[in-house]
Scaffold this motif. Structure first.
Motif, PDB file in Angstrom:
ATOM      1  N   LYS A  13      -6.779  21.321 -18.919  1.00 45.86           N
ATOM      2  CA  LYS A  13      -6.508  22.080 -20.136  1.00 45.86           C
ATOM      3  C   LYS A  13      -6.656  21.183 -21.366  1.00 45.86           C
ATOM      4  CE  LYS A  13      -3.156  24.695 -22.761  1.00 45.86           C
ATOM      5  NZ  LYS A  13      -1.819  25.324 -22.851  1.00 45.86           N
TER       6      LYS A  13
ATOM      7  N   THR B  30     -12.031  26.036 -19.756  1.00 46.76           N
ATOM      8  CA  THR B  30     -11.627  27.431 -19.787  1.00 46.76           C
ATOM      9  C   THR B  30     -11.258  27.855 -18.368  1.00 46.76           C
ATOM     10  OG1 THR B  30     -13.178  27.834 -21.598  1.00 46.76           O
ATOM     11  CG2 THR B  30     -12.319  29.764 -20.439  1.00 46.76           C
TER      12      THR B  30
ATOM     13  N   VAL C  99     -15.055  33.696 -23.318  1.00 44.11           N
ATOM     14  CA  VAL C  99     -16.004  33.262 -22.296  1.00 44.11           C
ATOM     15  C   VAL C  99     -16.120  34.360 -21.245  1.00 44.11           C
ATOM     16  CG1 VAL C  99     -16.388  31.598 -20.422  1.00 44.11           C
ATOM     17  CG2 VAL C  99     -15.610  30.808 -22.668  1.00 44.11           C
TER      18      VAL C  99
ATOM     19  N   GLU D 117     -12.600  30.882 -25.091  1.00 54.53           N
ATOM     20  CA  GLU D 117     -13.065  29.535 -24.757  1.00 54.53           C
ATOM     21  C   GLU D 117     -11.931  28.520 -24.930  1.00 54.53           C
ATOM     22  OE1 GLU D 117     -17.040  26.841 -25.562  1.00 54.53           O
ATOM     23  OE2 GLU D 117     -16.378  28.238 -27.116  1.00 54.53           O
ATOM     24  N   HIS D 118     -11.908  27.529 -24.049  1.00 52.17           N
ATOM     25  CA  HIS D 118     -10.925  26.438 -24.082  1.00 52.17           C
ATOM     26  C   HIS D 118      -9.489  26.939 -23.934  1.00 52.17           C
ATOM     27  CE1 HIS D 118     -14.383  24.197 -25.268  1.00 52.17           C
ATOM     28  NE2 HIS D 118     -14.389  24.620 -26.519  1.00 52.17           N
ATOM     29  N   SER D 119      -9.310  28.056 -23.255  1.00 52.67           N
ATOM     30  CA  SER D 119      -7.962  28.585 -23.071  1.00 52.67           C
ATOM     31  C   SER D 119      -7.665  28.747 -21.587  1.00 52.67           C
ATOM     32  CB  SER D 119      -7.792  29.928 -23.778  1.00 52.67           C
ATOM     33  OG  SER D 119      -8.466  30.956 -23.067  1.00 52.67           O
TER      34      SER D 119
ATOM     35  N   VAL E  85     -10.704  36.201 -21.846  1.00 50.30           N
ATOM     36  CA  VAL E  85     -10.347  34.788 -21.725  1.00 50.30           C
ATOM     37  C   VAL E  85     -11.155  34.001 -22.756  1.00 50.30           C
ATOM     38  CG1 VAL E  85     -10.236  32.778 -20.200  1.00 50.30           C
ATOM     39  CG2 VAL E  85      -9.908  35.078 -19.262  1.00 50.30           C
TER      40      VAL E  85
ATOM     41  N   LEU F 289     -16.699  28.296 -16.554  1.00 49.49           N
ATOM     42  CA  LEU F 289     -15.394  28.916 -16.320  1.00 49.49           C
ATOM     43  C   LEU F 289     -14.879  28.434 -14.973  1.00 49.49           C
ATOM     44  CD1 LEU F 289     -13.236  31.199 -16.953  1.00 49.49           C
ATOM     45  CD2 LEU F 289     -14.752  32.732 -15.663  1.00 49.49           C
TER      46      LEU F 289
END
Length: 258
Positions: free
Chosen positions: A194, A199, A11, A37-39, A35, A168
């Motif tokens: 999370k 993200t 992202v 996605e979804h982290s 970074v 984000l």
């Protein structure tokens, strides 16, 4: 040393980002990170290492001197980019709550969706109330900030950042101004985010939390990303001597258990 980031397209991506303040002080030196996605990516390091400046550069609050920042593959540090349009896609929560004292919780949360994004009042309030309820603040919708604890105000600030549906979320030392007994309730919110796939890029001094919640950890020292990788390696077997010294001091202070 850099390890591969988790699966999933980035992202956010920084390439050789350099930032110098007016007195010639180099705050960020050729910083590169990604970074997915979804982290969750956690920035750690001593005060003055460049963590907050990096977040401000990502949100275009500070112009960079060299390099580039990409959001979903598009360069957002191009001078031709509409900075306001970029900021509408990035949520930010700072150390200070920055709530408007003359507005209720609900009014604080719905202000940006209504004024910046043009969301109708009823729709904005419905979304805000859903978020407030999720974060245990539904009963405080009509309260003013001075009637809330520090932890509650910080949770409201997080709700406000989420109310615009950001791509984000940037979190800058969001527990730094809180009393120790209030830190847990704010960190619980980040854990929940999370689990829901948000993200996030966060700067934190909460080492135990970073080890628990982050998918990758970046150790900054003197404006350089000196080491990055999964938390189990960075915290458990750092390869850089400077990282080891920093973590040993953290352990000695009681902020990180081995």
């Amino acid at each position: 040393m850099t390890d591969p980031v988790p699966d999933g397209g980035p992202v956010l991506r920084l390439e050789a980002v350099r930032k110098t303040f007016g007195d010639g002080q180099v705050v960020l030196r050729d910083v590169g990170l990604s970074v997915p996605e979804h982290s969750v990516t956690a920035l750690i390091g001593a005060s003055g290492s460049g963590k907050s400046t990096l977040l401000r550069c990502v949100n275009l609050l500070e112009p960079i001197d060299d390099g580039a920042v990409f959001l979903d593959g598009a360069e957002i540090t191009d001078p031709r980019v509409d900075e306001d349009a970029v900021r509408r896609r990035i949520g930010v929560v700072f150390q200070a709550y920055n709530l408007f004292p003359h507005l209720t919780v609900l009014e604080n949360v719905t202000l940006a969706p209504r004024r910046v994004h043009g969301v109708p009042r009823a729709e904005a309030e419905e979304r805000a109330l859903e978020l407030l309820d999720r974060l245990g603040l539904a009963a405080k919708a009509g309260a003013y900030p001075d009637r809330l604890s520090g932890g509650q105000q910080q949770r409201v600030a997080i709700v406000r950042a989420l109310a615009t549906g950001p791509r984000l979320l940037l979190l800058d030392e969001i527990t730094a101004a809180l009393d120790p007994e209030l830190v847990g309730e704010v960190l619980a919110v980040v854990r929940d985010l999370k689990e829901r796939g948000m993200t996030m890029l966060l700067a934190t001094h909460e080492m135990g939390f970073a080890r628990e919640v982050a998918d990758q950890v970046c150790f900054l020292d003197g404006g350089v990303v000196l080491e990055q990788g999964p938390p189990e390696r960075v915290f458990g077997a750092p390869t850089e001597e400077r990282t080891r010294r920093f973590l040993s001091r953290v352990v000695a202070s009681g902020r990180l258990a081995r």
